[in-house]
Design a protein around this motif. Structure first.
Motif, short mmCIF file in Angstrom:
data_model
loop_
_atom_site.label_atom_id
_atom_site.label_comp_id
_atom_site.label_asym_id
_atom_site.label_seq_id
_atom_site.Cartn_x
_atom_site.Cartn_y
_atom_site.Cartn_z
N PRO A 1 0.79 -1.23 0.00
CA PRO A 1 0.00 0.00 0.00
C PRO A 1 0.82 1.28 0.00
CG PRO A 1 -0.06 -1.03 2.17
CD PRO A 1 0.59 -2.02 1.25
N THR A 2 2.06 1.24 0.52
CA THR A 2 2.89 2.44 0.56
C THR A 2 3.75 2.59 -0.69
OG1 THR A 2 4.73 1.34 1.69
CG2 THR A 2 3.01 2.31 3.08
N LYS A 3 3.66 1.60 -1.60
CA LYS A 3 4.50 1.57 -2.81
C LYS A 3 5.98 1.64 -2.44
CE LYS A 3 0.91 3.58 -5.76
NZ LYS A 3 0.53 4.68 -6.65
N ALA A 4 6.37 0.81 -1.48
CA ALA A 4 7.76 0.78 -1.02
C ALA A 4 8.65 0.13 -2.07
CB ALA A 4 7.85 0.00 0.30
N VAL A 5 9.84 0.68 -2.25
CA VAL A 5 10.79 0.16 -3.23
C VAL A 5 12.16 0.04 -2.57
CG1 VAL A 5 9.55 1.12 -5.20
CG2 VAL A 5 11.38 2.46 -4.12
N PRO A 6 13.03 -0.85 -3.07
CA PRO A 6 14.40 -0.94 -2.53
C PRO A 6 15.21 0.28 -2.89
CG PRO A 6 14.12 -2.38 -4.43
CD PRO A 6 12.76 -1.87 -4.10
N ILE A 7 16.33 0.47 -2.20
CA ILE A 7 17.14 1.67 -2.42
C ILE A 7 17.74 1.72 -3.82
CG2 ILE A 7 17.65 1.89 0.03
CD1 ILE A 7 20.48 0.85 -0.59
N THR A 8 17.91 0.56 -4.46
CA THR A 8 18.48 0.55 -5.81
C THR A 8 17.55 1.16 -6.84
OG1 THR A 8 17.71 -1.75 -5.95
CG2 THR A 8 20.03 -1.40 -5.45
N ASP A 9 16.26 1.30 -6.49
CA ASP A 9 15.33 1.99 -7.39
C ASP A 9 15.49 3.50 -7.30
OD1 ASP A 9 14.37 -0.53 -7.87
OD2 ASP A 9 12.26 -0.03 -7.55
N ILE A 10 16.15 3.97 -6.25
CA ILE A 10 16.30 5.41 -6.03
C ILE A 10 17.72 5.88 -6.33
CG2 ILE A 10 16.03 7.28 -4.36
CD1 ILE A 10 13.42 5.82 -5.12
N ILE A 11 18.70 5.13 -5.85
CA ILE A 11 20.11 5.51 -6.03
C ILE A 11 20.66 4.75 -7.24
CG2 ILE A 11 22.39 5.61 -4.95
CD1 ILE A 11 20.95 5.43 -2.23
N LYS A 12 21.03 5.49 -8.27
CA LYS A 12 21.46 4.86 -9.53
C LYS A 12 22.92 5.15 -9.89
CE LYS A 12 17.22 3.48 -10.76
NZ LYS A 12 16.85 2.06 -11.00
N ASP A 13 23.54 6.11 -9.21
CA ASP A 13 24.85 6.57 -9.66
C ASP A 13 25.96 6.38 -8.63
OD1 ASP A 13 23.81 8.37 -7.88
OD2 ASP A 13 24.43 10.18 -8.97
N LYS A 14 25.74 5.47 -7.68
CA LYS A 14 26.76 5.21 -6.65
C LYS A 14 27.01 3.71 -6.55
CE LYS A 14 26.92 9.53 -5.27
NZ LYS A 14 28.13 10.37 -5.37
N PRO A 15 28.24 3.30 -6.19
CA PRO A 15 28.47 1.87 -5.91
C PRO A 15 27.67 1.45 -4.68
CG PRO A 15 30.42 3.18 -5.38
CD PRO A 15 29.46 4.11 -6.04
#
Length: 365
Positions: free
Chosen positions: A171-185
């Motif tokens: 219901p909160t549309k939770a996503v992993p951090i890899t969906d948000i951070i794309k330009d860091k190791p």
């Protein structure tokens, strides 16, 4: 200017001998050997303590609870001597505006040189309104802090895969951090929670070598997620012999038989539980009589009952002492990947070479 890890330890009264013992034990826990111990010692004597910012999104704080129970390295030593934990709104003494000021000070002073550790996932519903730490949405906060980070660690299955919060219907549309951070190791350390020594081991590796450890195809450190739990499980011999617990508390359970038929996901789960174990190496779920639930694998919460027999892993009739390891491996290969196929192929090549060598020896004789 930050002092080095070694200087911090000596300031606390730690002897040179105890310091070297610490380095040796840490290297052993990481599988780095004597050379690794020397590298850890050199890094701790020459490198300044690394600033770390630890953020919390949607989660239950079980990763922090696990982390502070690490016994090697002890979390106290890691936090006080090896890193500079500049911000963690769960365990830091500061609160409110003072805490947020410390966060901004670290971001500005160490731009491009701090590690971002994230516990929990990111809710996107209604622009992130379901998680608002410090007066801003967690979506805004993680994007802001990630810009200046040199590397990112995703603690637990919430950060890595979304876990319980991202389970259907999400219901909160939770996503992993890899969906948000794309330009860091990014190094992902999944588990619900991760093993504490795995968490401290990953930080130690990054601090020693100034890079993230080698990762598997899912972004997990190979040193801890390179083998299936099944591969090192002490009940594996019962699996190969076809000796299974059929129902909890039956005679098989009392004799310590394999828990595969009562839902154990060990054959498809990659983690170090069966080798490092929990509570100072005392035990782990399978040793306590409960099957692995596969918590370090993606979407484990949506894969059905934790106690349902996963028949796709091993077809009926393939158990029993008449089944060879290669047959079991081939039966499992469709689910657990090409590694087992490679094992079977290598076994066949080795057998062929042995046969050829025997023939050549016979001709020479």
């Amino acid at each position: 200017m930050f002092e080095t890890q070694y200087q911090a330890l000596r300031r606390q009264g730690v002897s040179r001998r105890s310091f070297l013992q610490f380095c040796s034990l840490t290297a052993a826990s990481l599988g780095l050997g004597s050379a690794g111990a020397e590298e850890i010692a050199e890094a701790m004597q020459t490198k300044p303590r690394t600033p770390v910012i630890w953020l919390h999104g949607l989660e239950c704080t079980c990763c922090t609870e696990s982390f502070i129970r690490s016994y090697h390295p002890v979390a106290k030593d890691l936090v006080l001597s090896m890193i500079s934990l500049d911000y963690d709104d769960t365990i830091m003494a500061a609160a409110g505006h003072q805490a947020e000021a410390a966060l901004e000070d670290t971001i500005q002073k160490f731009n491009g040189n701090y590690i971002l550790a994230v516990e929990g996932n990111v809710p996107l519903n209604d622009d992130g309104v379901n998680c608002i730490p410090g007066g801003e949405t967690f979506l805004q906060k993680i994007q802001h802090v990630a810009k200046g980070a040199k590397a990112v660690i995703g603690w637990g299955s919430c950060a890595a895969w979304g876990c319980v919060q991202a389970a259907k219907p999400n219901p909160t549309k939770a996503v992993p951090i890899t969906d948000i951070i794309k330009d860091k190791p990014i190094v992902l350390v999944p588990g619900c929670p991760p093993i504490p020594e795995v968490m401290t081991g990953v930080i130690t590796y990054i601090l020693t070598y100034d890079r993230i450890p080698p990762l598997d195809r899912l972004g997990r450190p190979k040193m801890f997620y390179g083998q299936r739990i099944h591969d090192k499980c002490y009940r594996r011999a019962h699996f190969d012999a076809g000796q299974f617990v059929e129902t909890f508390d039956d005679i098989g359970a009392k004799l310590g038989y394999c828990l595969y038929k009562v839902g154990c996901k060990g054959p498809t789960t990659y983690n170090a539980c069966s080798t490092i174990r929990w509570n100072e190496g005392l035990s782990w779920p399978v040793q306590s009589g409960h099957g692995c639930i596969g918590c370090s694998e993606p979407n484990f919460f949506d894969k059905g009952s934790f106690y349902e027999h996963e028949t796709t892993i091993l077809p009926p009739g393939w158990g029993g002492i008449e089944a060879t390891a290669d047959k079991v491996g081939l039966a499992t290969a469709g689910v657990v990947g090409a590694a087992v196929i490679a094992h079977a192929a290598l076994s066949a090549v080795a057998q062929a070479r042995v046969g050829k060598s025997n023939k050549e020896i016979g001709r020479k004789e």
